[in-house]
Design an enzyme around this catalytic site. Sequence first.
Site, short mmCIF file in Angstrom:
data_model
loop_
_atom_site.label_atom_id
_atom_site.label_comp_id
_atom_site.label_asym_id
_atom_site.label_seq_id
_atom_site.Cartn_x
_atom_site.Cartn_y
_atom_site.Cartn_z
N SER A 11 62.78 52.76 -0.67
CA SER A 11 62.66 52.10 0.22
C SER A 11 61.64 52.71 1.37
CB SER A 11 63.58 51.52 0.78
OG SER A 11 64.41 52.61 0.56
N LYS A 23 70.33 48.46 6.99
CA LYS A 23 70.05 48.75 7.53
C LYS A 23 69.07 48.27 8.99
CE LYS A 23 67.86 50.70 3.48
NZ LYS A 23 66.46 50.78 2.48
#
Length: 358
Positions: A251, A296
């Site tokens: 990611s 996140k």
Amino acid sequence: MPRRTATLLASTLTLIALLCIALLAPAPYSEMSPGPTVNTLGDYEGDTVIQITGHKTYPAAGNLNMTTVRVTGADYSMNLVESLLGWARRSDKVVEHDTLYPQGQTAEEADQQNAEEFTESQDSAKVAALEELKIPVPSRVIVAAVVKGGAAEGLLHAGDVIKDVDGTAITKPEQVAGLVTKHKAGEKVVFTIVPAADAKKKSTTTRQVSVTTRTSHDDGPARAVVGIQAGVEHLFPFTIDIKLADVGGPSAGMMFALGIIDKLTPGDLTGGKFVAGTGTIADDGTVGPIGGISLKTIGARNKGAKYFLTPADNCEEAAKDIPSGLTLVKVKTLDDALAALKDIKAGDDSALPSCSKS
């Protein structure tokens, strides 16, 4: 003590014991929470995150932070109390254990998969960044893996460069399987290779290796196979090392690519501002979705980020709960991210493509 009172007390104690057992018994859940967020332009645990040698670099101010999610381990069993507390916390997310570790995946298998995805992500980030800067990155097809017990074991090795198969030049990994499956099981396939050890020494001397095909035993249709996986090896014109311990998965690809570009070009992509983000990256610069987006964004905002570069396919989910003071910026490609950084640097927030709930 009267018999009725004793019975009631015993029943109450039994009920309490049963409740304690139920609450403390292992539950089939895992927990996710915001993990560390690291500036790709800076240092982490004593190492410069992006190290470039063999090419001119430039100082870069500001932040281009990659973000992570912390998860409970594959071998860790949450109890019901921990699960209930996790559900109650906004900053955490409780999910079924199999969501993170499918089919009984062990901790070692999960770590191995994450490490492999992280390595592939770094490789794609380098390719995408250099291609964006018009710096050519040659590549070649190699034997990426050899199946244990397969027909090619002991004949072909990981890292061997595949020049041709049965006389047909190989330029893409998918050609290899296509040429092998033209054969019937029991027939020979001739590979022209540069052995891995010689390839590392930049030798171009080839040799031919014959492998007798076997019948496949997977879920697909029966076909001839030799038991290898072909892949691509990029030949970078200079060295780019990404030093980031205890981080896995794909990611951070987009943020690594942006960090590389910033270090290889004069000036600052961010204008000194705090930008974070996430997203996988393909060799051609396409930005892909990731998991744990809401965690996140929380981690990024807690660290001080003002802007968050968000994969387009994660936008709807991320927009459901945007941390106060954080602007979500929708990106589909590396070019989109660079255009957004240009607007951020100029202070033109109104030009930024934003994420919406639908």
